[in-house]
Design a protein around this motif. Structure first.
Motif, PDB file in Angstrom:
ATOM      1  N   PHE A 133       8.394   4.643  -8.869  1.00 38.05           N
ATOM      2  CA  PHE A 133       7.570   4.163 -10.146  1.00 38.05           C
ATOM      3  C   PHE A 133       6.506   4.278  -9.963  1.00 38.05           C
ATOM      4  CE2 PHE A 133      12.336   3.039 -12.216  1.00 38.05           C
ATOM      5  CZ  PHE A 133      12.987   4.423 -12.096  1.00 38.05           C
ATOM      6  N   THR A 134       6.178   3.427  -9.389  1.00 39.74           N
ATOM      7  CA  THR A 134       4.661   2.946  -9.029  1.00 39.74           C
ATOM      8  C   THR A 134       3.632   3.817  -8.718  1.00 39.74           C
ATOM      9  OG1 THR A 134       5.201   0.757  -8.657  1.00 39.74           O
ATOM     10  CG2 THR A 134       2.891   0.982  -8.448  1.00 39.74           C
ATOM     11  N   ALA A 135       4.836   4.837  -7.685  1.00 39.51           N
ATOM     12  CA  ALA A 135       3.622   5.979  -7.124  1.00 39.51           C
ATOM     13  C   ALA A 135       3.114   7.726  -8.337  1.00 39.51           C
ATOM     14  CB  ALA A 135       4.269   6.611  -6.215  1.00 39.51           C
ATOM     15  N   LYS A 136       4.634   7.163  -9.111  1.00 35.88           N
ATOM     16  CA  LYS A 136       4.317   8.156  -9.905  1.00 35.88           C
ATOM     17  C   LYS A 136       2.825   7.793 -11.302  1.00 35.88           C
ATOM     18  CE  LYS A 136       7.593  10.229 -12.324  1.00 35.88           C
ATOM     19  NZ  LYS A 136       8.748  10.516 -13.286  1.00 35.88           N
ATOM     20  N   ILE A 137       2.680   5.989 -11.713  1.00 40.14           N
ATOM     21  CA  ILE A 137       2.167   5.496 -11.976  1.00 40.14           C
ATOM     22  C   ILE A 137       0.820   6.147 -12.154  1.00 40.14           C
ATOM     23  CG2 ILE A 137       0.637   3.228 -13.270  1.00 40.14           C
ATOM     24  CD1 ILE A 137       3.644   2.502 -14.017  1.00 40.14           C
ATOM     25  N   PHE A 138       0.522   5.869  -9.985  1.00 38.79           N
ATOM     26  CA  PHE A 138      -0.835   5.713  -9.876  1.00 38.79           C
ATOM     27  C   PHE A 138      -1.420   7.628  -9.802  1.00 38.79           C
ATOM     28  CE2 PHE A 138      -3.641   6.040  -5.655  1.00 38.79           C
ATOM     29  CZ  PHE A 138      -4.730   5.107  -6.202  1.00 38.79           C
ATOM     30  N   GLN A 139      -0.280   8.506  -9.478  1.00 38.30           N
ATOM     31  CA  GLN A 139      -0.600  10.276  -9.612  1.00 38.30           C
ATOM     32  C   GLN A 139      -1.250   9.952 -11.129  1.00 38.30           C
ATOM     33  OE1 GLN A 139       1.876  12.545  -7.097  1.00 38.30           O
ATOM     34  NE2 GLN A 139       1.902  13.561  -9.464  1.00 38.30           N
ATOM     35  N   ARG A 140      -0.405   9.160 -11.983  1.00 37.43           N
ATOM     36  CA  ARG A 140      -0.880   9.939 -13.403  1.00 37.43           C
ATOM     37  C   ARG A 140      -1.990   9.258 -13.910  1.00 37.43           C
ATOM     38  NH1 ARG A 140       2.723  13.592 -12.705  1.00 37.43           N
ATOM     39  NH2 ARG A 140       4.662  13.286 -13.760  1.00 37.43           N
ATOM     40  N   LEU A 141      -2.551   8.111 -13.412  1.00 36.98           N
ATOM     41  CA  LEU A 141      -3.202   7.081 -13.793  1.00 36.98           C
ATOM     42  C   LEU A 141      -5.217   8.237 -14.273  1.00 36.98           C
ATOM     43  CD1 LEU A 141      -4.226   4.286 -11.968  1.00 36.98           C
ATOM     44  CD2 LEU A 141      -3.529   4.317 -14.278  1.00 36.98           C
ATOM     45  N   PRO A 142      -5.477   9.150 -13.147  1.00 36.11           N
ATOM     46  CA  PRO A 142      -6.887   9.838 -13.515  1.00 36.11           C
ATOM     47  C   PRO A 142      -5.742  10.647 -15.016  1.00 36.11           C
ATOM     48  CG  PRO A 142      -6.336  10.263 -11.219  1.00 36.11           C
ATOM     49  CD  PRO A 142      -5.040  10.000 -12.014  1.00 36.11           C
ATOM     50  N   SER A 143      -5.496  11.265 -15.173  1.00 39.26           N
ATOM     51  CA  SER A 143      -5.391  12.222 -16.715  1.00 39.26           C
ATOM     52  C   SER A 143      -5.232  11.721 -17.364  1.00 39.26           C
ATOM     53  CB  SER A 143      -3.863  13.246 -16.799  1.00 39.26           C
ATOM     54  OG  SER A 143      -2.842  11.882 -15.672  1.00 39.26           O
ATOM     55  N   ILE A 144      -4.933  10.396 -17.616  1.00 41.53           N
ATOM     56  CA  ILE A 144      -4.571   9.287 -18.655  1.00 41.53           C
ATOM     57  C   ILE A 144      -5.822   8.472 -18.930  1.00 41.53           C
ATOM     58  CG2 ILE A 144      -3.502   7.117 -19.253  1.00 41.53           C
ATOM     59  CD1 ILE A 144      -1.109   8.566 -19.210  1.00 41.53           C
ATOM     60  N   LEU A 145      -6.344   8.980 -17.699  1.00 47.33           N
ATOM     61  CA  LEU A 145      -8.032   7.273 -17.947  1.00 47.33           C
ATOM     62  C   LEU A 145      -8.633   9.026 -18.888  1.00 47.33           C
ATOM     63  CD1 LEU A 145     -10.522   5.863 -18.001  1.00 47.33           C
ATOM     64  CD2 LEU A 145     -10.595   6.578 -15.859  1.00 47.33           C
ATOM     65  N   ASN A 205       1.311  -5.562  -6.808  1.00 46.83           N
ATOM     66  CA  ASN A 205       0.831  -6.217  -6.058  1.00 46.83           C
ATOM     67  C   ASN A 205       0.229  -5.078  -5.017  1.00 46.83           C
ATOM     68  OD1 ASN A 205      -1.293  -8.028  -4.303  1.00 46.83           O
ATOM     69  ND2 ASN A 205      -0.222  -9.025  -3.408  1.00 46.83           N
ATOM     70  N   TYR A 206       0.567  -3.795  -5.238  1.00 48.23           N
ATOM     71  CA  TYR A 206      -0.551  -2.487  -4.704  1.00 48.23           C
ATOM     72  C   TYR A 206      -1.758  -2.288  -4.269  1.00 48.23           C
ATOM     73  CZ  TYR A 206       3.948  -0.443  -4.474  1.00 48.23           C
ATOM     74  OH  TYR A 206       5.153   0.044  -4.368  1.00 48.23           O
ATOM     75  N   ARG A 207      -2.485  -2.810  -3.662  1.00 46.66           N
ATOM     76  CA  ARG A 207      -3.863  -2.685  -3.591  1.00 46.66           C
ATOM     77  C   ARG A 207      -4.952  -1.545  -3.981  1.00 46.66           C
ATOM     78  NH1 ARG A 207      -7.162  -5.172   0.514  1.00 46.66           N
ATOM     79  NH2 ARG A 207      -9.260  -4.402   0.577  1.00 46.66           N
ATOM     80  N   GLU A 208      -3.872  -0.559  -4.828  1.00 50.62           N
ATOM     81  CA  GLU A 208      -5.133   0.300  -4.936  1.00 50.62           C
ATOM     82  C   GLU A 208      -5.093   0.710  -6.054  1.00 50.62           C
ATOM     83  OE1 GLU A 208      -2.559   1.980  -0.941  1.00 50.62           O
ATOM     84  OE2 GLU A 208      -2.391   0.986  -3.366  1.00 50.62           O
ATOM     85  N   PHE A 209      -4.210  -0.345  -7.014  1.00 53.77           N
ATOM     86  CA  PHE A 209      -4.566  -0.925  -8.635  1.00 53.77           C
ATOM     87  C   PHE A 209      -5.576  -1.979  -8.184  1.00 53.77           C
ATOM     88  CE2 PHE A 209      -0.751   0.908  -8.726  1.00 53.77           C
ATOM     89  CZ  PHE A 209      -0.921   1.835  -9.807  1.00 53.77           C
ATOM     90  N   ARG A 250       0.434  -1.383  -0.090  1.00 49.34           N
ATOM     91  CA  ARG A 250      -0.437   0.336   0.091  1.00 49.34           C
ATOM     92  C   ARG A 250       1.401   0.986  -0.291  1.00 49.34           C
ATOM     93  NH1 ARG A 250      -5.395  -0.637   4.178  1.00 49.34           N
ATOM     94  NH2 ARG A 250      -5.613  -2.928   3.177  1.00 49.34           N
ATOM     95  N   PHE A 251       0.501   2.001  -0.382  1.00 54.36           N
ATOM     96  CA  PHE A 251       1.445   3.718  -0.915  1.00 54.36           C
ATOM     97  C   PHE A 251       0.246   3.806   0.969  1.00 54.36           C
ATOM     98  CE2 PHE A 251       0.454   3.393  -5.001  1.00 54.36           C
ATOM     99  CZ  PHE A 251       1.120   3.249  -5.998  1.00 54.36           C
ATOM    100  N   GLY A 252       2.259   4.866   0.867  1.00 54.49           N
ATOM    101  CA  GLY A 252       1.704   6.270   2.155  1.00 54.49           C
ATOM    102  C   GLY A 252       1.547   6.846   1.536  1.00 54.49           C
TER     103      GLY A 252
END
Length: 374
Positions: free
Chosen positions: A224-236, A255-259, A129-131
């Motif tokens: 890198f994964t935190a950056k991906i997660f932050q970019r997801l809304p704009s990519i969508l 295995n990040y729960r947020e995905f 999980r991300f902190g």
């Protein structure tokens, strides 16, 4: 009144479980449709797709070998076994077709990538999980020095070639694959490189190189994964659904729960064509179509078949749906045990109170209590 309360408490876990099992069945059905479509086109599948099949093979095999039968219903267990057998047959057909295609130079280069099953979740079994997610600056233009061909070469270094032993990590490749300014497909390629290195048995070599650079594999993966997660809304929002799906795939592999949010699964269900495939051509915005300068457009390569079905996006969806199924099933035991314990406790307490009241009234004891409750 007490009867209705007790009935509600009894029904709550049943309704909750029924909803969960319904979601699992929907995921199984989506997977079955996708695999059926792929089997009908097995002679046209590309390396990208076979990689997706190999990941699905490994994950389904682990589910069949370690079923949580005390929480999984019999029909779901049966569906998983049927899916596994179907994917196994598809893998054999696709690999045979590629192996006997003498003109398939790309397969020859990446045969080692797809010659085995992948047990991704066994390497990333601990849920992450991300902190507090660091705030990354707005994305800049993609790095012009990033080369698709070089990225392929770096992947092949890990796999090994006739000239290079497996688990080779050259300085040039390490620099490209750990560049912290990367965006979009460059970023997903970097994470796939780190994942591939570890699942192919190169963890020691990778750890040694990262230590020299005063960092660690986990730190690179997290950043890198935190950056991906932050970019997801704009990519969508921009309609780049292929990239969105690839980013989700990488986050789930690690295995990040947020995905694993339900909204992501809803989108995958919505985008699936009635034939079972995914139509990237109609999903991709017009301004991004046929851009020859769009670096890192695909994981490895892509082909459109049936005039619309994207092999690349369908392969990504195969992995995402399989990893989602694993997550759904592995989430059941803890959730069901928690609900059962809570509800049984409440039901037991209510039952004791009801029994006590019945005894009091029937035997005409505790007259004060009867008078108070009258």
């Amino acid at each position: 009144m007490w009867r209705y309360v007790a009935l509600l408490l009894l029904l709550t876990p049943s309704l909750y479980n029924a909803n969960k099992f319904s979601e699992i069945r929907e995921t199984c059905l989506a997977l079955d449709d996708l695999v059926s479509w792929a089997k009908a086109h097995h002679y046209l599948l590309i390396v990208d797709f076979l990689f997706g099949i190999r990941v699905a093979q490994g994950e389904l095999e682990m589910l069949c070998q370690n079923p949580q039968s005390y929480t999984w219903s019999l029909d779901i267990l049966t569906q998983i076994h049927l899916l596994k057998n179907k994917v196994d047959r598809l893998a054999s057909l696709a690999f045979y077709d590629m192996q006997n295609d003498t003109d398939n130079d790309y397969f020859k280069k990446f045969q080692r990538l797809v010659d085995t099953k992948y047990y991704i979740s066994s390497h990333y079994s601990t849920e992450r999980r991300f902190g507090s997610i660091p705030r990354f600056p707005d994305p800049i233009e993609q790095d012009p020095t990033f080369s698709e061909q070089q990225s392929d070469g770096c992947m092949r270094e890990i796999l090994g070639t006739e000239e290079t032993p497996a688990c080779t990590i050259s300085r040039k490749c390490y620099k490209q694959m750990t560049n912290r300014e990367s965006e979009d497909y460059q970023l997903t390629h970097q994470l796939l490189y780190l994942i591939l290195a570890q699942v192919r048995g190169c963890s020691k070599e990778l750890a040694r190189v990262t230590l020299i650079q005063d960092t660690s594999v986990i730190e690179l993966e997290t950043t890198f994964t935190a950056k991906i997660f932050q970019r997801l809304p704009s990519i969508l929002d921009s309609g780049r659904y292929d990239l969105f799906t690839e980013m989700v795939m990488i986050g789930q592999m690690l295995n990040y729960r947020e995905f694993y949010r339900s909204k992501i699964l809803e989108l995958l269900m919505l985008w699936q064509d009635s034939t079972g495939c995914y139509n990237d051509d109609t999903l991709t915005p017009p301004d991004l179509k046929n851009q020859t300068n769009y670096i890192g457009r695909k994981l490895f390569a892509d082909e459109i078949i049936d005039d619309s079905c994207s092999e690349h996006m369908t392969a990504l969806a195969l992995i995402v749906l399989t990893l989602t199924l694993r997550h759904q099933l592995h989430s059941l035991p803890q959730e069901l045990v928690t609900w059962s314990f809570a509800n049984l406790t409440l039901i037991s307490l209510c039952g004791l109170v009801l029994v006590g009241l019945v005894v009091c009234f029937k035997k005409r004891r505790f007259r004060i209590l009867r008078h108070f409750l009258a």
